[in-house]
Design an enzyme around this catalytic site. Sequence first.
Site, PDB file in Angstrom:
ATOM      1  N   LYS A  52      23.320 -49.327 -25.713  1.00  0.00           N
ATOM      2  CA  LYS A  52      22.810 -50.376 -25.108  1.00  0.00           C
ATOM      3  C   LYS A  52      21.882 -51.134 -25.800  1.00  0.00           C
ATOM      4  O   LYS A  52      21.831 -52.515 -25.853  1.00  0.00           O
ATOM      5  CB  LYS A  52      22.478 -49.947 -23.631  1.00  0.00           C
ATOM      6  N   GLN A  96      18.579 -45.136 -16.454  1.00  0.00           N
ATOM      7  CA  GLN A  96      19.980 -44.391 -17.204  1.00  0.00           C
ATOM      8  C   GLN A  96      20.064 -43.023 -16.168  1.00  0.00           C
ATOM      9  O   GLN A  96      19.194 -42.416 -16.097  1.00  0.00           O
ATOM     10  CB  GLN A  96      19.549 -43.932 -18.398  1.00  0.00           C
ATOM     11  N   ASP A 119      22.020 -53.278 -13.298  1.00  0.00           N
ATOM     12  CA  ASP A 119      23.342 -52.432 -13.017  1.00  0.00           C
ATOM     13  C   ASP A 119      23.756 -52.773 -11.678  1.00  0.00           C
ATOM     14  O   ASP A 119      25.133 -52.066 -11.551  1.00  0.00           O
ATOM     15  CB  ASP A 119      22.717 -51.142 -13.159  1.00  0.00           C
TER      16      ASP A 119
END
Length: 287
Positions: A52, A96, A119
């Site tokens: 990422k 994460q 997200d």
Amino acid sequence: MGHLIDGKKWAAVSRATTAEEVQRLHAEGVRPMLVVVLVGEDPASQVYVRGKEKAAVAAGIVSRVVRFPASVDASTLLAHIEHLNRDDDVHGILVQLPLPAHIDEQTVIATMAPDKDVDGFHMENVGKLSIGASGFVPCTPLGVMQLLKYENIEVAGKHALVIGRSNIVGKPMAQLLLQANATVTVCHSRTQRLSELTRQADILVVAIGRSNLVTGDMVKPGAIVIDVGMNRVDGKLTGDVDFASVEPVAGAITPVPKGVGPMTIAMLLHNTVRAAKMRQKLITGVQ
Ligand code: NAP
């Protein structure tokens, strides 16, 4: 033989568009910034975060990774997220997952500012998706919809079947397909006569986490098959779809790797730039 949907190629197209948007923002004095919060030493998470970070930098997005040891207490982590919420230089925050067992994921997600939740996991964004309002959409299902768009695959009126009902993939995937006017069936581990159902699907999205579970005999000839699965078997990455037996039956199919995975990262960059644009009030509510 099924047409191969090249996720790597389409992700490059998407990332190039994002990079152009970043340049435009730079010209206006805005430097989109993504902060990834990584807790612990999980090897798979480390690999994802590196991927990422690399992709963000390549698109001109400022990327920061904040690392905490697995032993971090929840209050320290939450305080840092609140700090990132207040930092005007930060446009996107991604925590994460998975987090260590002693930290409640939902509390962490709920602490994030919804307008930085790139997200799309915050309840406010989940709610917006469910009522068809504009918010952040989880990157993997958003990437699948973008792949279908790039490939000019008609969704309206089709029978789309999603296997998997996780908050991250299955449920938002079903919502997006419904919004695109598909007739949607959602299957899961308690579904009976799964193959009877899958054989009726024009578009089959598989997000289970079991290697090669979907085989050729479960697929309607000519169906579009999207394999979200990412499983490590003997050190090799495999999908949830048995490519060898499904590809000859399918009309089109995504491979693993180089299918949905690259699109997930491309959508993270897209969402980050969108967060930056929203802050600048350059756009209002366009997905
Ligand atoms: P998850 O939270 O474990 O959910 C799996 C879903 O599959 C659950 O809804 C489960 O049903 C269902 N399921 C399990 N066994 C089944 C069976 N035998 N038949 C039918 N349904 C079954 O997983 P996830 O986070 O959604 O991820 C799914 C897969 O996608 C994983 O391989 C993951 O690594 C991959 N993934 C890939 C990307 C990417 O970028 N490519 C991103 C995210 C995830 P129940 O609800 O009844 O338990």
